[in-house]
Design a protein around this motif. Sequence first.
Motif, PDB file in Angstrom:
ATOM      1  N   THR A 138     -57.955 -76.408  -1.392  1.00 29.47           N
ATOM      2  CA  THR A 138     -56.849 -76.486  -2.345  1.00 29.47           C
ATOM      3  C   THR A 138     -56.679 -75.175  -3.115  1.00 29.47           C
ATOM      4  OG1 THR A 138     -57.171 -78.869  -2.619  1.00 29.47           O
ATOM      5  CG2 THR A 138     -55.974 -77.717  -4.371  1.00 29.47           C
ATOM      6  N   PRO A 139     -55.500 -74.588  -3.106  1.00 33.26           N
ATOM      7  CA  PRO A 139     -55.278 -73.348  -3.867  1.00 33.26           C
ATOM      8  C   PRO A 139     -55.599 -73.539  -5.344  1.00 33.26           C
ATOM      9  CG  PRO A 139     -53.444 -73.760  -2.366  1.00 33.26           C
ATOM     10  CD  PRO A 139     -54.294 -74.994  -2.346  1.00 33.26           C
ATOM     11  N   GLY A 140     -56.321 -72.596  -5.900  1.00 32.91           N
ATOM     12  CA  GLY A 140     -56.670 -72.649  -7.308  1.00 32.91           C
ATOM     13  C   GLY A 140     -57.914 -73.447  -7.624  1.00 32.91           C
ATOM     14  N   ALA A 141     -58.460 -74.154  -6.629  1.00 32.50           N
ATOM     15  CA  ALA A 141     -59.667 -74.943  -6.881  1.00 32.50           C
ATOM     16  C   ALA A 141     -60.857 -74.025  -7.153  1.00 32.50           C
ATOM     17  CB  ALA A 141     -59.961 -75.847  -5.689  1.00 32.50           C
ATOM     18  N   ALA A 142     -61.768 -74.487  -7.994  1.00 31.27           N
ATOM     19  CA  ALA A 142     -62.955 -73.691  -8.346  1.00 31.27           C
ATOM     20  C   ALA A 142     -64.008 -74.603  -8.922  1.00 31.27           C
ATOM     21  CB  ALA A 142     -62.584 -72.594  -9.353  1.00 31.27           C
ATOM     22  N   GLY A 143     -65.238 -74.106  -8.972  1.00 28.53           N
ATOM     23  CA  GLY A 143     -66.312 -74.843  -9.607  1.00 28.53           C
ATOM     24  C   GLY A 143     -66.934 -75.893  -8.706  1.00 28.53           C
ATOM     25  N   VAL A 144     -67.951 -76.548  -9.238  1.00 28.44           N
ATOM     26  CA  VAL A 144     -68.673 -77.575  -8.490  1.00 28.44           C
ATOM     27  C   VAL A 144     -68.084 -78.944  -8.817  1.00 28.44           C
ATOM     28  CG1 VAL A 144     -70.912 -78.643  -8.046  1.00 28.44           C
ATOM     29  CG2 VAL A 144     -70.773 -76.189  -8.548  1.00 28.44           C
ATOM     30  N   VAL A 145     -67.628 -79.637  -7.788  1.00 37.10           N
ATOM     31  CA  VAL A 145     -67.027 -80.956  -7.959  1.00 37.10           C
ATOM     32  C   VAL A 145     -67.588 -81.910  -6.908  1.00 37.10           C
ATOM     33  CG1 VAL A 145     -64.880 -80.055  -8.968  1.00 37.10           C
ATOM     34  CG2 VAL A 145     -65.038 -80.399  -6.494  1.00 37.10           C
ATOM     35  N   VAL A 146     -67.322 -83.186  -7.110  1.00 32.33           N
ATOM     36  CA  VAL A 146     -67.724 -84.229  -6.166  1.00 32.33           C
ATOM     37  C   VAL A 146     -66.471 -84.951  -5.701  1.00 32.33           C
ATOM     38  CG1 VAL A 146     -68.972 -86.406  -5.895  1.00 32.33           C
ATOM     39  CG2 VAL A 146     -69.998 -84.530  -7.201  1.00 32.33           C
ATOM     40  N   ALA A 147     -66.237 -84.972  -4.386  1.00 29.53           N
ATOM     41  CA  ALA A 147     -65.112 -85.706  -3.800  1.00 29.53           C
ATOM     42  C   ALA A 147     -65.660 -86.972  -3.166  1.00 29.53           C
ATOM     43  CB  ALA A 147     -64.395 -84.853  -2.758  1.00 29.53           C
ATOM     44  N   PHE A 148     -65.228 -88.115  -3.665  1.00 25.91           N
ATOM     45  CA  PHE A 148     -65.808 -89.374  -3.214  1.00 25.91           C
ATOM     46  C   PHE A 148     -64.815 -90.504  -3.457  1.00 25.91           C
ATOM     47  CE2 PHE A 148     -68.744 -92.912  -2.996  1.00 25.91           C
ATOM     48  CZ  PHE A 148     -69.704 -92.490  -2.082  1.00 25.91           C
ATOM     49  N   ALA A 149     -64.564 -91.281  -2.422  1.00 29.83           N
ATOM     50  CA  ALA A 149     -63.685 -92.452  -2.515  1.00 29.83           C
ATOM     51  C   ALA A 149     -62.313 -92.094  -3.092  1.00 29.83           C
ATOM     52  CB  ALA A 149     -64.347 -93.555  -3.343  1.00 29.83           C
ATOM     53  N   GLY A 150     -61.790 -90.947  -2.680  1.00 32.67           N
ATOM     54  CA  GLY A 150     -60.445 -90.549  -3.088  1.00 32.67           C
ATOM     55  C   GLY A 150     -60.342 -89.948  -4.465  1.00 32.67           C
TER      56      GLY A 150
END
Length: 305
Positions: A138-150
């Motif tokens: 994703t353009p502009g995305a940054a940092g540590v994230v968790v993608a889970f269940a939408g």
Amino acid sequence: MIVILGTGGTIAGTAQSAADGVGYTAAQLRVEDLLAAVPTLAGRRLEAHQVAQLDSKDMDVATWQALAAAVQAQLERPEVGGIVITHGTDTLEETAYLLHRVVAPAKPVVLTAAMRPATALVPDGPQNLADAVQVAATPGAAGVVVAFAGRVHDALQVRKTHSYRVDAFESTDGALVARVEEGAVRVLGCWPTGEALGLARIAAPAADWPRVDIVLNHAGADGCVVRALLAAGVDGIVAAGTGNGTLARPLEMALRDAQAAGVRVLRSTRCDAGPVMDLPGLLPSAGALSPVKARIELMLALLAR
């Protein structure tokens, strides 16, 4: 290009029967196998590496060090736009917080996982992996994230709050970073930012890391566990207090004795959400950090001594 780093977990788990959603063995498939199970990723520019192969309940310092080094090395490659890490759910929030503190990347680092093994009748891992790749791109995305269940959570807020449901993670104060809807990322908030402590903070051999343990306040809690930890040479203690970090008097007195003996002490809360207020006369607060994240924060502070 998006780089996928595999560490094992339920997402890579297998069972004897497709009907078995709990009696499986985690960390059986390699990350290349996981990608092959997601046809929608076939046309994406991806690169896969296996960093570890374990059940995340067994996550350890040495694996954290190897993973953080792998993340940093990939982030330094100009052709890499983002990173996805496949992980077990049990300690995912801890790994996410550690990476947030020591890497704090300008590019997205997206952790994902599964509650059902890859052999389940309806596995959740393939969709979570596809969503994580989409978030990482994703353009502009940054940092540590968790993608889970939408849903996309930042590393500071995310907690595993259910033992079985496929939507097992929540943002503790309800502020999602984004949602993934039919392959499209809808950004809701700000991407997490932070000042990187750097890999040097965690470079000490695993055997030399400070020992930090967690004690729980409960009805009838006393200081026996604290005294045992003190005798064992503990370096830090996080107290998971009740409510606003409150502690039974015998437990608090034992913690104060430990503090007087040179042990670092932080108060957190066993509640699912909410901060612990830092008030005069009380033991130091861990703020809004959960007990397990406060433990990591305290270890990082002790490593800097």
